[in-house]
Design a protein around this motif. Structure first.
Motif, PDB file in Angstrom:
ATOM      1  N   ARG A 110       0.829  -1.210   0.000  1.00 12.85           N
ATOM      2  CA  ARG A 110       0.000   0.000   0.000  1.00 12.85           C
ATOM      3  C   ARG A 110       0.866   1.263   0.000  1.00 12.85           C
ATOM      4  O   ARG A 110       0.553   2.238  -0.680  1.00 12.85           O
ATOM      5  CB  ARG A 110      -0.945  -0.002   1.205  1.00 12.85           C
ATOM      6  CG  ARG A 110      -2.079  -1.031   1.083  1.00 12.85           C
ATOM      7  CD  ARG A 110      -3.005  -1.010   2.302  1.00 12.85           C
ATOM      8  NE  ARG A 110      -3.473   0.336   2.605  1.00 12.85           N
ATOM      9  CZ  ARG A 110      -4.538   0.915   2.035  1.00 12.85           C
ATOM     10  NH1 ARG A 110      -5.254   0.254   1.153  1.00 12.85           N
ATOM     11  NH2 ARG A 110      -4.887   2.150   2.368  1.00 12.85           N
ATOM     12  N   GLY A 152       0.972   4.090  -2.943  1.00 12.73           N
ATOM     13  CA  GLY A 152       0.668   5.470  -2.572  1.00 12.73           C
ATOM     14  C   GLY A 152       1.720   6.473  -3.015  1.00 12.73           C
ATOM     15  O   GLY A 152       1.424   7.662  -3.148  1.00 12.73           O
ATOM     16  N   HIS A 196      -7.203  -4.899  -0.283  1.00 15.60           N
ATOM     17  CA  HIS A 196      -6.861  -3.782   0.606  1.00 15.60           C
ATOM     18  C   HIS A 196      -6.541  -2.495  -0.157  1.00 15.60           C
ATOM     19  O   HIS A 196      -5.875  -1.620   0.383  1.00 15.60           O
ATOM     20  CB  HIS A 196      -5.639  -4.151   1.468  1.00 15.60           C
ATOM     21  CG  HIS A 196      -5.784  -5.441   2.196  1.00 15.60           C
ATOM     22  ND1 HIS A 196      -6.536  -5.580   3.341  1.00 15.60           N
ATOM     23  CD2 HIS A 196      -5.276  -6.681   1.929  1.00 15.60           C
ATOM     24  CE1 HIS A 196      -6.485  -6.844   3.751  1.00 15.60           C
ATOM     25  NE2 HIS A 196      -5.728  -7.526   2.915  1.00 15.60           N
ATOM     26  N   SER A 250      -8.541  -0.125  -1.304  1.00 10.88           N
ATOM     27  CA  SER A 250      -9.471   0.989  -1.170  1.00 10.88           C
ATOM     28  C   SER A 250      -8.726   2.263  -0.780  1.00 10.88           C
ATOM     29  O   SER A 250      -7.874   2.254   0.107  1.00 10.88           O
ATOM     30  CB  SER A 250     -10.523   0.658  -0.118  1.00 10.88           C
ATOM     31  OG  SER A 250     -11.409   1.734   0.051  1.00 10.88           O
ATOM     32  N   GLY A 251      -9.029   3.336  -1.456  1.00 10.57           N
ATOM     33  CA  GLY A 251      -8.409   4.618  -1.150  1.00 10.57           C
ATOM     34  C   GLY A 251      -7.051   4.824  -1.802  1.00 10.57           C
ATOM     35  O   GLY A 251      -6.430   5.862  -1.598  1.00 10.57           O
ATOM     36  N   LEU A 252      -6.583   3.831  -2.561  1.00 11.10           N
ATOM     37  CA  LEU A 252      -5.287   3.938  -3.245  1.00 11.10           C
ATOM     38  C   LEU A 252      -5.497   4.213  -4.733  1.00 11.10           C
ATOM     39  O   LEU A 252      -6.544   3.891  -5.287  1.00 11.10           O
ATOM     40  CB  LEU A 252      -4.502   2.630  -3.111  1.00 11.10           C
ATOM     41  CG  LEU A 252      -4.011   2.270  -1.733  1.00 11.10           C
ATOM     42  CD1 LEU A 252      -3.392   0.876  -1.760  1.00 11.10           C
ATOM     43  CD2 LEU A 252      -2.996   3.280  -1.245  1.00 11.10           C
ATOM     44  N   PRO A 253      -4.484   4.763  -5.402  1.00  7.97           N
ATOM     45  CA  PRO A 253      -4.562   4.947  -6.859  1.00  7.97           C
ATOM     46  C   PRO A 253      -4.276   3.616  -7.578  1.00  7.97           C
ATOM     47  O   PRO A 253      -3.253   3.440  -8.228  1.00  7.97           O
ATOM     48  CB  PRO A 253      -3.498   6.008  -7.138  1.00  7.97           C
ATOM     49  CG  PRO A 253      -2.485   5.796  -6.053  1.00  7.97           C
ATOM     50  CD  PRO A 253      -3.269   5.361  -4.847  1.00  7.97           C
ATOM     51  N   TRP A 254      -5.180   2.651  -7.437  1.00  5.60           N
ATOM     52  CA  TRP A 254      -5.027   1.291  -7.954  1.00  5.60           C
ATOM     53  C   TRP A 254      -4.749   1.260  -9.455  1.00  5.60           C
ATOM     54  O   TRP A 254      -4.087   0.363  -9.940  1.00  5.60           O
ATOM     55  CB  TRP A 254      -6.270   0.463  -7.632  1.00  5.60           C
ATOM     56  CG  TRP A 254      -7.540   1.119  -8.092  1.00  5.60           C
ATOM     57  CD1 TRP A 254      -8.347   1.921  -7.338  1.00  5.60           C
ATOM     58  CD2 TRP A 254      -8.112   1.080  -9.399  1.00  5.60           C
ATOM     59  NE1 TRP A 254      -9.394   2.387  -8.102  1.00  5.60           N
ATOM     60  CE2 TRP A 254      -9.282   1.876  -9.374  1.00  5.60           C
ATOM     61  CE3 TRP A 254      -7.762   0.449 -10.590  1.00  5.60           C
ATOM     62  CZ2 TRP A 254     -10.095   2.059 -10.489  1.00  5.60           C
ATOM     63  CZ3 TRP A 254      -8.572   0.625 -11.702  1.00  5.60           C
ATOM     64  CH2 TRP A 254      -9.724   1.419 -11.648  1.00  5.60           C
ATOM     65  N   HIS A 306      -9.330   7.653 -15.209  1.00  5.31           N
ATOM     66  CA  HIS A 306      -8.210   8.160 -14.399  1.00  5.31           C
ATOM     67  C   HIS A 306      -7.016   8.513 -15.290  1.00  5.31           C
ATOM     68  O   HIS A 306      -6.379   9.554 -15.095  1.00  5.31           O
ATOM     69  CB  HIS A 306      -7.788   7.131 -13.357  1.00  5.31           C
ATOM     70  CG  HIS A 306      -8.782   6.941 -12.259  1.00  5.31           C
ATOM     71  ND1 HIS A 306      -9.020   7.889 -11.293  1.00  5.31           N
ATOM     72  CD2 HIS A 306      -9.599   5.898 -11.981  1.00  5.31           C
ATOM     73  CE1 HIS A 306      -9.941   7.445 -10.457  1.00  5.31           C
ATOM     74  NE2 HIS A 306     -10.307   6.241 -10.855  1.00  5.31           N
TER      75      HIS A 306
END
Length: 134
Positions: free
Chosen positions: A10, A14, A46, A48-52, A73
């Protein structure tokens, strides 16, 4: 999967700046643990909230089943791509050679700290499965 490996993946994701990408394998190589599938498993469970969308397959394809969302994106960030999405969200690729992120010296210091933390934590995450080696 070990929590510290999840946290390390993660953290790497990030750090990837807008309009840049790494492959799943690049992330595993940076951490010296796991492989593309393990990185994908972390992002799947896991992310969520990351620039996947900034983590792609080695051939430049966007994450499976997320091509249409990823395209939005990439367009917003100015990520270099080749082609346009088809009805299923495929049909294009990120120009990984032009978009690959090369960390700065400061970024490398943070990445080295993550790698060292994983090494101190014990057994490595295997590249052959999603579990920790015994």
């Amino acid at each position: 999967m070990r929590r510290n490996y999840v946290d390390a993946v993660r953290s790497v994701v990030g750090l990837i700046p807008p309009a840049h990408v790494l492959s799943y394998g690049d992330v595993a190589e940076i951490l010296s643990q796991g492989g593309p599938r393990q990185v994908g498993a972390v992002l799947s469970r896991h992310g969520s909230g990351l620039p996947w969308w900034r983590v792609i397959r080695a051939g430049g394809e966007p994450p499976r089943c997320h091509g249409r969302r990823a395209w939005d994106h990439y367009a917003a960030e100015g990520t270099p791509v080749k082609g346009t999405p088809d009805d299923d969200g495929g049909g294009y690729r990120v120009r990984i050679g032009a978009a690959r992120w090369f960390p700065s010296e400061a970024d490398w210091a943070a990445l080295e700290a993550l790698r060292a933390g994983l090494a101190e934590a014990g057994p490595k995450v295997s590249a052959g499965r999603d579990e920790v080696e015994a």
